[in-house]
Scaffold this motif. Structure first.
Motif, PDB file in Angstrom:
ATOM      1  N   ALA A 129       0.851  -1.184   0.000  1.00  0.00           N
ATOM      2  CA  ALA A 129       0.000   0.000   0.000  1.00  0.00           C
ATOM      3  C   ALA A 129       0.892   1.241   0.000  1.00  0.00           C
ATOM      4  N   VAL A 130       0.637   2.172  -0.937  1.00  0.00           N
ATOM      5  CA  VAL A 130       1.431   3.391  -1.036  1.00  0.00           C
ATOM      6  C   VAL A 130       0.491   4.575  -1.254  1.00  0.00           C
ATOM      7  N   GLY A 131       0.669   5.616  -0.456  1.00  0.00           N
ATOM      8  CA  GLY A 131      -0.176   6.797  -0.595  1.00  0.00           C
ATOM      9  C   GLY A 131       0.131   7.583  -1.854  1.00  0.00           C
ATOM     10  N   ILE A 132       1.348   8.114  -1.964  1.00  0.00           N
ATOM     11  CA  ILE A 132       1.812   8.814  -3.167  1.00  0.00           C
ATOM     12  C   ILE A 132       3.134   8.194  -3.568  1.00  0.00           C
ATOM     13  N   MET A 133       3.218   7.720  -4.826  1.00  0.00           N
ATOM     14  CA  MET A 133       4.426   7.072  -5.333  1.00  0.00           C
ATOM     15  C   MET A 133       4.884   7.772  -6.599  1.00  0.00           C
ATOM     16  N   ASN A 134       6.155   8.140  -6.639  1.00  0.00           N
ATOM     17  CA  ASN A 134       6.726   8.765  -7.830  1.00  0.00           C
ATOM     18  C   ASN A 134       7.950   7.981  -8.276  1.00  0.00           C
ATOM     19  N   THR A 135       7.827   7.287  -9.394  1.00  0.00           N
ATOM     20  CA  THR A 135       8.936   6.532  -9.981  1.00  0.00           C
ATOM     21  C   THR A 135       9.171   6.973 -11.423  1.00  0.00           C
ATOM     22  N   SER A 136       8.729   8.178 -11.748  1.00  0.00           N
ATOM     23  CA  SER A 136       8.740   8.672 -13.129  1.00  0.00           C
ATOM     24  C   SER A 136      10.105   9.163 -13.583  1.00  0.00           C
ATOM     25  N   GLY A 137      10.984   9.500 -12.641  1.00  0.00           N
ATOM     26  CA  GLY A 137      12.226  10.160 -12.984  1.00  0.00           C
ATOM     27  C   GLY A 137      12.109  11.667 -13.032  1.00  0.00           C
ATOM     28  N   HIS A 138      10.875  12.196 -12.915  1.00  0.00           N
ATOM     29  CA  HIS A 138      10.646  13.640 -12.881  1.00  0.00           C
ATOM     30  C   HIS A 138      10.433  14.097 -11.439  1.00  0.00           C
ATOM     31  N   ASP A 139      10.939  15.290 -11.132  1.00  0.00           N
ATOM     32  CA  ASP A 139      10.671  15.878  -9.822  1.00  0.00           C
ATOM     33  C   ASP A 139       9.195  16.228  -9.704  1.00  0.00           C
ATOM     34  N   ILE A 140       8.660  16.122  -8.480  1.00  0.00           N
ATOM     35  CA  ILE A 140       7.309  16.601  -8.228  1.00  0.00           C
ATOM     36  C   ILE A 140       7.327  17.470  -6.972  1.00  0.00           C
ATOM     37  N   SER A 141       6.427  18.452  -6.953  1.00  0.00           N
ATOM     38  CA  SER A 141       6.330  19.381  -5.835  1.00  0.00           C
ATOM     39  C   SER A 141       4.869  19.535  -5.458  1.00  0.00           C
ATOM     40  N   LEU A 142       4.578  19.389  -4.176  1.00  0.00           N
ATOM     41  CA  LEU A 142       3.211  19.531  -3.682  1.00  0.00           C
ATOM     42  C   LEU A 142       3.142  20.787  -2.819  1.00  0.00           C
ATOM     43  N   SER A 143       2.311  21.732  -3.236  1.00  0.00           N
ATOM     44  CA  SER A 143       2.259  23.035  -2.580  1.00  0.00           C
ATOM     45  C   SER A 143       1.324  23.069  -1.386  1.00  0.00           C
ATOM     46  N   GLY A 144       0.286  22.252  -1.394  1.00  0.00           N
ATOM     47  CA  GLY A 144      -0.718  22.286  -0.341  1.00  0.00           C
ATOM     48  C   GLY A 144      -0.466  21.261   0.742  1.00  0.00           C
ATOM     49  N   PRO A 145      -1.272  21.294   1.805  1.00  0.00           N
ATOM     50  CA  PRO A 145      -1.150  20.290   2.872  1.00  0.00           C
ATOM     51  C   PRO A 145      -1.437  18.887   2.351  1.00  0.00           C
ATOM     52  N   VAL A 146      -0.714  17.910   2.898  1.00  0.00           N
ATOM     53  CA  VAL A 146      -0.855  16.514   2.467  1.00  0.00           C
ATOM     54  C   VAL A 146      -1.059  15.637   3.692  1.00  0.00           C
ATOM     55  N   THR A 147      -2.121  14.820   3.648  1.00  0.00           N
ATOM     56  CA  THR A 147      -2.373  13.815   4.673  1.00  0.00           C
ATOM     57  C   THR A 147      -2.534  12.471   3.988  1.00  0.00           C
ATOM     58  N   VAL A 148      -1.642  11.530   4.285  1.00  0.00           N
ATOM     59  CA  VAL A 148      -1.728  10.209   3.671  1.00  0.00           C
ATOM     60  C   VAL A 148      -1.689   9.137   4.756  1.00  0.00           C
ATOM     61  N   SER A 149      -2.462   8.088   4.522  1.00  0.00           N
ATOM     62  CA  SER A 149      -2.466   6.932   5.406  1.00  0.00           C
ATOM     63  C   SER A 149      -2.396   5.681   4.545  1.00  0.00           C
ATOM     64  N   ALA A 150      -1.397   4.829   4.780  1.00  0.00           N
ATOM     65  CA  ALA A 150      -1.220   3.594   4.021  1.00  0.00           C
ATOM     66  C   ALA A 150      -1.175   2.414   4.979  1.00  0.00           C
ATOM     67  N   THR A 151      -2.038   1.420   4.716  1.00  0.00           N
ATOM     68  CA  THR A 151      -2.135   0.246   5.581  1.00  0.00           C
ATOM     69  C   THR A 151      -2.030  -1.019   4.731  1.00  0.00           C
ATOM     70  N   ALA A 152      -1.178  -1.942   5.137  1.00  0.00           N
ATOM     71  CA  ALA A 152      -1.043  -3.230   4.459  1.00  0.00           C
ATOM     72  C   ALA A 152      -1.283  -4.347   5.470  1.00  0.00           C
ATOM     73  N   ILE A 153      -2.146  -5.298   5.095  1.00  0.00           N
ATOM     74  CA  ILE A 153      -2.582  -6.339   6.017  1.00  0.00           C
ATOM     75  C   ILE A 153      -2.282  -7.711   5.420  1.00  0.00           C
ATOM     76  N   GLY A 154      -1.628  -8.547   6.198  1.00  0.00           N
ATOM     77  CA  GLY A 154      -1.288  -9.884   5.742  1.00  0.00           C
ATOM     78  C   GLY A 154      -2.487 -10.804   5.666  1.00  0.00           C
ATOM     79  N   GLY A 155      -2.373 -11.808   4.813  1.00  0.00           N
ATOM     80  CA  GLY A 155      -3.403 -12.829   4.685  1.00  0.00           C
ATOM     81  C   GLY A 155      -2.828 -14.185   5.024  1.00  0.00           C
ATOM     82  N   ALA A 156      -2.997 -15.138   4.110  1.00  0.00           N
ATOM     83  CA  ALA A 156      -2.452 -16.484   4.323  1.00  0.00           C
ATOM     84  C   ALA A 156      -0.945 -16.470   4.095  1.00  0.00           C
ATOM     85  N   THR A 157      -0.248 -17.382   4.729  1.00  0.00           N
ATOM     86  CA  THR A 157       1.188 -17.500   4.496  1.00  0.00           C
ATOM     87  C   THR A 157       1.434 -18.062   3.096  1.00  0.00           C
TER      88      THR A 157
END
Length: 272
Positions: A129-157
């Motif tokens: 789980a990823v809130g904001i992911m940048n793998t483009s090779g381009h810089d990114i800039s976020l000017s406003g407030p940012v609230t992110v929550s990422a949760t990953a939950i295991g299942g069967a082995t």
């Protein structure tokens, strides 16, 4: 999107998809309250992959500087004999994509790995789980407030059952956050398998939070989850210099990665 039954019962859903410049997607703001993928009962595949926004070699822009943008994404693996993994992304900027997003962002993502069909031994029950992911090779800039929550939950082995969550992930470029930031990452791991909960994750790229890399921006920064920098070009600069700012997590510097962390003026750092 929901998978059915059969050999392949995987499910993939994308809220907004942009691919191949010069195509452009522009909007003022968005309220994306439910992007959901759920795997079905698939002998070979019951995986689930969900994106709020996927920008792939395209140009995507939001124009509302005072707007509040919300994205909620869930992915849940189904039942399989082989693959029941789950991936959830709030915003993913990939493959030379250009991203220019303004305003306030509130992003919640959750990935839950699936389970085995009766009598089966699974090969893949990863949850990412990823809130904001940048793998483009381009810089990114976020000017406003940012609230992110990422949760990953295991299942069967399974053979591959890593459980990973990252609030903000950047690789190969610079991610600059210019306003208040709250980034939370949490996991429910599978016993005996690797897991990671990172509020900030830089993989041979840089992330600046509460600072422009040199000077404090005087913003409130709240981080729950480790701060992880990997590789010689992996650099994270964090300024916790407001009374309400905190890091609840560890600092990890791997393979020559560097984390520059400032804690001052009543802010706190609580390693776990």
């Amino acid at each position: 999107a929901k998978g059915g039954t059969g050999t392949d019962a995987s499910a993939t859903t994308i809220g907004i998809y942009s691919e191949n410049a010069p195509h452009t997607v522009t909007f003022n703001s968005l309220n994306m309250t439910k992007v959901n993928a759920e795997g079905g009962n698939g002998v070979d595949n019951a995986s689930a992959i969900a994106y709020g926004i996927q920008n792939k070699s395209g140009y995507l822009e939001t124009t509302g500087t005072v707007a509040t943008n919300t994205i909620t994404v869930t992915a849940k693996g189904g039942y399989s004999s082989k693959d029941a993994h789950a991936e959830a992304y709030g915003v993913s900027n990939e493959d030379n994509g250009d991203l220019n997003i303004n305003g306030t962002w509130v992003i919640n993502v959750q990935a839950t790995a699936g389970n085995a069909l009766a009598g089966a031994t699974l090969e893949n029950t990863e949850a990412s789980a990823v809130g904001i992911m940048n793998t483009s090779g381009h810089d990114i800039s976020l000017s406003g407030p940012v609230t992110v929550s990422a949760t990953a939950i295991g299942g069967a082995t399974s053979t591959d059952a890593q459980i990973r969550a990252a609030g903000l992930y950047n690789a190969g470029s610079t991610m600059q956050l210019n306003n208040n930031v709250t980034s939370t990452a949490s996991v429910v791991p599978i016993i005996g398998h690797e897991f990671l909960a990172a509020s900030l994750y830089a993989d041979n790229g840089s992330i600046n939070v509460g600072t422009d890399g040199n000077t404090s921006l005087g913003k409130v920064v709240k981080l729950t989850g480790d701060v992880v920098a990997i590789g010689a070009d992996g650099i994270i600069n964090v300024a916790l210099d407001q009374a309400d700012s905190y890091l609840q997590g560890n600092v990890q510097e791997k393979n020559s990665g560097v984390v520059n962390l400032t804690v001052a003026n009543g802010a706190s750092w609580k390693p776990v």
